[in-house]
Design a protein around this motif. Structure first.
Motif, mmCIF file in Angstrom:
data_model
loop_
_atom_site.group_PDB
_atom_site.id
_atom_site.type_symbol
_atom_site.label_atom_id
_atom_site.label_comp_id
_atom_site.label_asym_id
_atom_site.label_seq_id
_atom_site.Cartn_x
_atom_site.Cartn_y
_atom_site.Cartn_z
ATOM 1 N N ILE A 197 -2.564 -6.570 11.936
ATOM 2 C CA ILE A 197 -4.272 -6.668 12.033
ATOM 3 C C ILE A 197 -4.924 -6.619 10.779
ATOM 4 O O ILE A 197 -5.793 -7.225 10.356
ATOM 5 C CB ILE A 197 -4.436 -5.711 13.104
ATOM 6 N N ILE A 198 -4.394 -5.700 9.885
ATOM 7 C CA ILE A 198 -4.970 -5.584 8.750
ATOM 8 C C ILE A 198 -4.870 -6.842 7.706
ATOM 9 O O ILE A 198 -5.806 -7.397 7.102
ATOM 10 C CB ILE A 198 -4.504 -4.262 7.914
ATOM 11 N N ARG A 199 -3.564 -7.427 7.757
ATOM 12 C CA ARG A 199 -3.509 -8.679 6.848
ATOM 13 C C ARG A 199 -4.123 -9.787 7.555
ATOM 14 O O ARG A 199 -4.885 -10.595 6.967
ATOM 15 C CB ARG A 199 -1.968 -8.983 6.994
ATOM 16 N N VAL A 200 -4.340 -10.072 8.907
ATOM 17 C CA VAL A 200 -5.067 -11.133 9.626
ATOM 18 C C VAL A 200 -6.516 -10.994 9.455
ATOM 19 O O VAL A 200 -7.319 -11.914 9.180
ATOM 20 C CB VAL A 200 -4.617 -11.023 11.155
ATOM 21 N N GLY A 201 -7.042 -9.816 9.407
ATOM 22 C CA GLY A 201 -8.366 -9.378 9.170
ATOM 23 C C GLY A 201 -8.840 -10.008 7.749
ATOM 24 O O GLY A 201 -9.960 -10.317 7.433
ATOM 25 N N LYS A 202 -7.943 -9.563 6.791
ATOM 26 C CA LYS A 202 -8.213 -10.225 5.248
ATOM 27 C C LYS A 202 -8.204 -11.662 5.330
ATOM 28 O O LYS A 202 -9.103 -12.248 4.433
ATOM 29 C CB LYS A 202 -7.255 -9.519 4.427
ATOM 30 N N ALA A 212 -13.038 -10.879 11.501
ATOM 31 C CA ALA A 212 -12.592 -9.726 10.738
ATOM 32 C C ALA A 212 -12.985 -8.626 10.614
ATOM 33 O O ALA A 212 -12.478 -7.485 10.455
ATOM 34 C CB ALA A 212 -12.732 -10.554 9.237
ATOM 35 N N ASP A 213 -14.403 -8.322 11.038
ATOM 36 C CA ASP A 213 -15.216 -7.101 11.154
ATOM 37 C C ASP A 213 -14.685 -6.259 12.465
ATOM 38 O O ASP A 213 -14.097 -5.348 12.197
ATOM 39 C CB ASP A 213 -16.323 -7.168 11.127
ATOM 40 N N VAL A 218 -10.696 -2.243 14.428
ATOM 41 C CA VAL A 218 -9.363 -1.828 15.318
ATOM 42 C C VAL A 218 -8.407 -1.011 14.313
ATOM 43 O O VAL A 218 -7.869 -0.036 14.714
ATOM 44 C CB VAL A 218 -8.731 -3.049 15.753
ATOM 45 N N ALA A 219 -8.215 -1.753 13.193
ATOM 46 C CA ALA A 219 -7.479 -1.023 12.274
ATOM 47 C C ALA A 219 -7.611 0.303 12.038
ATOM 48 O O ALA A 219 -6.740 1.346 11.901
ATOM 49 C CB ALA A 219 -7.028 -2.001 10.839
ATOM 50 N N ASN A 220 -8.964 0.505 11.451
ATOM 51 C CA ASN A 220 -9.271 1.899 11.109
ATOM 52 C C ASN A 220 -9.139 2.946 12.351
ATOM 53 O O ASN A 220 -8.792 4.041 12.201
ATOM 54 C CB ASN A 220 -10.852 1.737 10.664
ATOM 55 N N GLU A 221 -9.582 2.549 13.433
ATOM 56 C CA GLU A 221 -9.205 3.338 14.828
ATOM 57 C C GLU A 221 -7.984 3.726 14.963
ATOM 58 O O GLU A 221 -7.549 4.986 15.236
ATOM 59 C CB GLU A 221 -9.995 2.690 15.864
ATOM 60 N N ASP A 227 -5.813 6.085 20.610
ATOM 61 C CA ASP A 227 -4.767 5.369 21.585
ATOM 62 C C ASP A 227 -4.945 3.778 21.216
ATOM 63 O O ASP A 227 -6.122 3.389 21.187
ATOM 64 C CB ASP A 227 -4.983 5.716 22.779
ATOM 65 N N LYS A 228 -3.739 3.408 21.209
ATOM 66 C CA LYS A 228 -3.888 1.826 20.801
ATOM 67 C C LYS A 228 -4.672 1.035 22.184
ATOM 68 O O LYS A 228 -5.151 0.044 21.973
ATOM 69 C CB LYS A 228 -2.362 1.255 20.729
#
Length: 321
Positions: A197-202, A212-213, A218-221, A227-228
């Motif tokens: 998710i972090i890589r795709v957001g970038k 991306a936002d 999602v990644a920060n939470e 909980d996922k």
């Protein structure tokens, strides 16, 4: 009193007394609202707060409160926020889906409605008095020039938020299939869900900043320990897109039943690609229907003029002879 009415009539026209009464009522309403909104703190509540919290805790709490809300809008919270919890939650959700996630977004929205309505109402009165008012002015024209701009200023923020929400949902829907393909590649390469998710957001930020936002949130939470499934459900609620909601359902079911996430992503990404192709074909099939009316209006009249014009001209010349 008669002298005052004659003075107002001479200065503002036949509707001078009506305009003066309306402006006076508006002024009194603003004064009443400011007096009502000037909240006074209960001394007992302040005493309880001072005795329960130590000095450093009070400072921390005050900093957190000021960081979350605007101090100027805090005084008018009862006026700038709906009192019904369902209405407030619905307004927050709509603004969130439009991309306005601030703590004071609802207050800013209602303040924009109030300021726009009052401001354009005043401008409408000024324009009517200076340029439109006359002896032949009717009551319908008076209402149209005075109340029309006010209603327009009051409704414009709502139209803006609705349009922004639709544009954002369309951008998320169009950019989601590519993000899903990149997420599948990352997962199959051995990365975890959070890392992918972090890589795709970038990667998708240049093409779809809104998506991306959302992925960054999602990644920060997830990093914070939330909980996922709850994080994904919150993302679905914020986006308001049917494709993203279906993706969240697939991910939650895959996690609940223990199936490989890569298989679920592969099947769903293929479905999203087919769905994007179907949307493009649907838009292409609608185009001839939309162009039919414009083609008839812009092509048929000149063609009739070219074909029938000489005959009509010849008939008129024979008639004159």
């Amino acid at each position: 009193m008669d002298q005052l009415i004659d003075t107002l009539t001479g200065a503002l026209g036949p509707f001078g007394p009506l305009i003066a009464v309306g402006l006076l009522g508006l002024f009194l309403v603003l004064i009443a609202i400011s007096m009502i909104m000037a909240e006074k703190r209960d001394p007992l509540e302040r005493l309880k707060r001072d005795t329960r919290l130590p000095s450093n805790a009070r400072e921390v709490k005050e900093k957190l409160r000021t960081a979350q809300h605007n101090e100027k809008l805090e005084r008018y919270a009862n006026f700038l926020e709906p009192q019904d919890e369902d209405e407030l939650a619905g307004m927050k959700l709509k603004l969130m889906q439009a991309g306005y996630r601030g703590k004071d977004s609802v207050r800013y929205f209602h303040f924009a409605q109030f300021a726009g309505g009052i401001g354009l109402l005043v401008l409408g009165v000024a324009y009517f008095v200076m340029f439109v008012q006359g002896e032949q002015t009717t009551m319908q024209q008076t209402i149209l020039y005075i109340l029309g701009p006010g209603a327009l200023g009051y409704m414009f923020p709502k139209y803006w938020v609705t349009k922004r929400m639709q544009t954002r949902q369309e951008a998320l829907t169009n950019g989601f299939p590519d993000a899903l393909d990149m997420m599948l590649v990352c997962v199959e390469a051995g990365q975890s869900m959070e890392q992918s998710i972090i890589r795709v957001g970038k990667e998708v930020r240049p093409s779809c900043a809104d998506l991306a936002d959302e992925l960054d949130i999602v990644a920060n939470e997830m990093k914070a320990g939330k909980d996922k499934s709850t994080v994904l459900n919150d993302m679905s609620e914020r986006c308001g897109s049917q494709d993203i909601s279906s993706f969240v359902t697939v991910m939650n079911q895959s996690q609940a039943f223990g199936t490989p996430m890569s298989d679920a992503l592969r099947v769903y990404s293929a479905e999203m690609r087919d769905k994007r192709v179907m949307r493009a074909e649907e838009a292409a099939n609608k185009l001839p229907t939309k162009m039919t009316l414009a083609t008839m209006m812009l092509t048929v009249p000149p063609l009739l003029i070219i074909l029938v014009g000489p005959s009509v001209h010849g008939i008129t010349q024979l008639g004159n002879m």
